[in-house]
Design a protein around this motif. Structure first.
Motif, PDB file in Angstrom:
ATOM      1  N   TYR A 124       0.794  -1.230   0.000  1.00  0.00           N
ATOM      2  CA  TYR A 124       0.000   0.000   0.000  1.00  0.00           C
ATOM      3  C   TYR A 124       0.823   1.276   0.000  1.00  0.00           C
ATOM      4  CZ  TYR A 124       0.204  -1.415   4.998  1.00  0.00           C
ATOM      5  OH  TYR A 124       0.568  -1.895   6.236  1.00  0.00           O
ATOM      6  N   GLU A 125       2.091   1.165  -0.334  1.00  0.00           N
ATOM      7  CA  GLU A 125       2.916   2.356  -0.513  1.00  0.00           C
ATOM      8  C   GLU A 125       3.018   2.672  -2.001  1.00  0.00           C
ATOM      9  OE1 GLU A 125       4.137   4.161   1.882  1.00  0.00           O
ATOM     10  OE2 GLU A 125       3.694   2.832   3.582  1.00  0.00           O
ATOM     11  N   ARG A 126       3.076   3.955  -2.326  1.00  0.00           N
ATOM     12  CA  ARG A 126       3.322   4.372  -3.694  1.00  0.00           C
ATOM     13  C   ARG A 126       4.794   4.754  -3.830  1.00  0.00           C
ATOM     14  NH1 ARG A 126      -1.953   7.100  -2.997  1.00  0.00           N
ATOM     15  NH2 ARG A 126      -3.482   6.109  -4.353  1.00  0.00           N
ATOM     16  N   GLY A 127       5.284   4.791  -5.053  1.00  0.00           N
ATOM     17  CA  GLY A 127       6.661   5.206  -5.262  1.00  0.00           C
ATOM     18  C   GLY A 127       7.499   4.111  -5.891  1.00  0.00           C
ATOM     19  N   ALA A 170      -4.143   4.573   6.532  1.00  0.00           N
ATOM     20  CA  ALA A 170      -5.289   5.347   6.992  1.00  0.00           C
ATOM     21  C   ALA A 170      -5.611   6.504   6.059  1.00  0.00           C
ATOM     22  CB  ALA A 170      -5.032   5.863   8.407  1.00  0.00           C
ATOM     23  N   ASP A 171      -4.581   7.106   5.463  1.00  0.00           N
ATOM     24  CA  ASP A 171      -4.833   8.253   4.587  1.00  0.00           C
ATOM     25  C   ASP A 171      -5.386   7.843   3.224  1.00  0.00           C
ATOM     26  OD1 ASP A 171      -2.555   7.231   3.385  1.00  0.00           O
ATOM     27  OD2 ASP A 171      -1.307   8.996   3.738  1.00  0.00           O
ATOM     28  N   ARG A 172      -5.583   6.538   3.012  1.00  0.00           N
ATOM     29  CA  ARG A 172      -6.209   6.068   1.779  1.00  0.00           C
ATOM     30  C   ARG A 172      -7.620   5.524   2.053  1.00  0.00           C
ATOM     31  NH1 ARG A 172      -2.082   2.754  -2.015  1.00  0.00           N
ATOM     32  NH2 ARG A 172      -3.787   3.187  -3.466  1.00  0.00           N
ATOM     33  N   ALA A 173      -8.165   5.839   3.222  1.00  0.00           N
ATOM     34  CA  ALA A 173      -9.480   5.316   3.609  1.00  0.00           C
ATOM     35  C   ALA A 173     -10.570   5.742   2.630  1.00  0.00           C
ATOM     36  CB  ALA A 173      -9.826   5.762   5.028  1.00  0.00           C
ATOM     37  N   GLN A 191     -12.165  -0.164  11.218  1.00  0.00           N
ATOM     38  CA  GLN A 191     -11.376   0.110  12.426  1.00  0.00           C
ATOM     39  C   GLN A 191     -10.045   0.739  12.041  1.00  0.00           C
ATOM     40  OE1 GLN A 191     -10.300  -3.320  14.920  1.00  0.00           O
ATOM     41  NE2 GLN A 191     -10.595  -2.026  16.730  1.00  0.00           N
ATOM     42  N   PHE A 192      -9.747   1.871  12.654  1.00  0.00           N
ATOM     43  CA  PHE A 192      -8.456   2.507  12.449  1.00  0.00           C
ATOM     44  C   PHE A 192      -7.446   1.929  13.438  1.00  0.00           C
ATOM     45  CE2 PHE A 192     -11.290   5.537  10.440  1.00  0.00           C
ATOM     46  CZ  PHE A 192     -10.570   5.919   9.310  1.00  0.00           C
ATOM     47  N   GLY A 198      -3.785   8.502  21.548  1.00  0.00           N
ATOM     48  CA  GLY A 198      -3.646   9.934  21.338  1.00  0.00           C
ATOM     49  C   GLY A 198      -2.898  10.320  20.081  1.00  0.00           C
ATOM     50  N   VAL A 199      -2.433   9.326  19.329  1.00  0.00           N
ATOM     51  CA  VAL A 199      -1.714   9.584  18.079  1.00  0.00           C
ATOM     52  C   VAL A 199      -2.617   9.217  16.910  1.00  0.00           C
ATOM     53  CG1 VAL A 199       0.287   8.932  16.681  1.00  0.00           C
ATOM     54  CG2 VAL A 199       0.518   9.172  19.160  1.00  0.00           C
ATOM     55  N   LYS A 200      -2.582  10.000  15.840  1.00  0.00           N
ATOM     56  CA  LYS A 200      -3.474   9.741  14.722  1.00  0.00           C
ATOM     57  C   LYS A 200      -3.187   8.376  14.105  1.00  0.00           C
ATOM     58  CE  LYS A 200      -0.935  11.971  10.910  1.00  0.00           C
ATOM     59  NZ  LYS A 200      -1.039  13.020   9.866  1.00  0.00           N
ATOM     60  N   PRO A 201      -4.217   7.692  13.600  1.00  0.00           N
ATOM     61  CA  PRO A 201      -4.057   6.351  13.031  1.00  0.00           C
ATOM     62  C   PRO A 201      -3.139   6.342  11.819  1.00  0.00           C
ATOM     63  CG  PRO A 201      -6.373   6.832  13.462  1.00  0.00           C
ATOM     64  CD  PRO A 201      -5.630   8.122  13.612  1.00  0.00           C
ATOM     65  N   TYR A 202      -2.466   5.213  11.629  1.00  0.00           N
ATOM     66  CA  TYR A 202      -1.626   5.034  10.459  1.00  0.00           C
ATOM     67  C   TYR A 202      -2.159   3.955   9.528  1.00  0.00           C
ATOM     68  CZ  TYR A 202       0.384   0.882  12.758  1.00  0.00           C
ATOM     69  OH  TYR A 202       0.554  -0.339  13.360  1.00  0.00           O
ATOM     70  N   LEU A 203      -3.131   3.164  10.010  1.00  0.00           N
ATOM     71  CA  LEU A 203      -3.746   2.119   9.196  1.00  0.00           C
ATOM     72  C   LEU A 203      -5.256   2.140   9.364  1.00  0.00           C
ATOM     73  CD1 LEU A 203      -1.430  -0.972   9.955  1.00  0.00           C
ATOM     74  CD2 LEU A 203      -1.492   0.359   7.841  1.00  0.00           C
ATOM     75  N   VAL A 204      -5.945   1.531   8.404  1.00  0.00           N
ATOM     76  CA  VAL A 204      -7.387   1.320   8.515  1.00  0.00           C
ATOM     77  C   VAL A 204      -7.699  -0.085   8.027  1.00  0.00           C
ATOM     78  CG1 VAL A 204      -7.901   2.259   6.204  1.00  0.00           C
ATOM     79  CG2 VAL A 204      -9.685   2.232   7.980  1.00  0.00           C
ATOM     80  N   MET A 205      -8.621  -0.758   8.708  1.00  0.00           N
ATOM     81  CA  MET A 205      -9.109  -2.068   8.291  1.00  0.00           C
ATOM     82  C   MET A 205     -10.597  -1.951   7.973  1.00  0.00           C
ATOM     83  SD  MET A 205      -7.181  -4.725  10.904  1.00  0.00           S
ATOM     84  CE  MET A 205      -7.751  -3.916  12.406  1.00  0.00           C
TER      85      MET A 205
END
Length: 233
Positions: A124-127, A170-173, A191-192, A198-205
């Motif tokens: 799920y990474e681009r580049g 998470a930013d591709r939700a 679910q994130f 207290g830290v913003k999510p990095y993944l989403v399921m």
């Protein structure tokens, strides 16, 4: 059963007394795979596909957690990883799991409508490659497959009412939900995942149902402090 490990290979914990073969020179699974395998529950006699299976961790761990399911098929394009998962299957004596070496988008038409559940921990990474070897890069980055191709294939191989469980950044939700709904895969559970409270999510399921009604249950954020481990057994 005795097993002859090849260069770079080690036996690591899978579940209880089960072991999984990993190669220190190739891509090794992270805790993302484990939390996905625990996110969705298997139903009796489920026919399960694991897309972008790698060494088979998602499908194999899911099979260990859900012994009442019917079968699991591991789809992986890299022959070295697919063969490694096949040897893991044989070593542990799994009778309801098999490995198929092919690109997800090339899965044969004989599998159309064959599965009641599809699991996927995709790249799920681009580049580009950057400092990664090709073998590791294709596991992490959308070089050989896109998220759209994964969703399209999931819809094709699922039975009506079947489920698709996927993990991504998470930013591709929004992109993920858009692609799912385009193929009549209705998100039902989301679910994130965050590294700490207290830290913003990095993944989403997301668990989506093919032909399901609208309405999604957004679960509390999962705190995954073991971002590089197996998260227990």
């Amino acid at each position: 059963m005795q097993i002859q490990l090849q260069q770079g290979e080690v036996l690591e914990e899978l579940f209880a007394d089960k072991k999984i073969i990993q190669n220190t020179e190739l891509y090794r699974f992270t805790s993302d795979s484990i939390i996905l395998s625990r996110f969705v529950k298997g139903k009796k006699n489920d026919t399960v596909a694991d897309f972008c299976a790698g060494s088979g961790i998602v499908g194999l761990h899911f099979a260990c957690l859900n012994t009442h399911i019917g079968s699991v098929t591991l789809f992986e394009m890299q022959q070295s990883l697919s063969e490694m998962s096949a040897r893991t299957i044989a070593y542990n004596g799994f009778t309801n799991v098999n490995a198929v070496c092919c690109r997800v988008q090339d899965i044969g038409t004989e599998y159309n409508g064959a599965f009641s559940l599809v699991l996927c921990n995709p790249p799920y990474e681009r580049g580009g490659f950057e400092n990664l070897s090709y073998e590791k890069a294709v596991c992490r980055k959308e070089i050989t497959i896109t998220l759209k191709e994964i969703v399209d294939t999931a819809a094709r191989v699922l039975k009506y009412g079947g489920r698709f469980a996927v993990i991504n950044r998470a930013d591709r939700a929004a992109e993920l939900i858009y692609l799912l709904k385009q193929k009549k895969l209705e998100p039902k559970r989301m679910q994130f995942v965050s590294g700490k409270s207290g830290v913003k999510p990095y993944l989403v399921m997301v668990e989506a149902v093919y032909g399901g009604k609208e309405g999604v249950d957004v679960l509390p954020t999962l705190i995954n402090s073991d971002k590089c481990g197996i998260c227990g057994g």
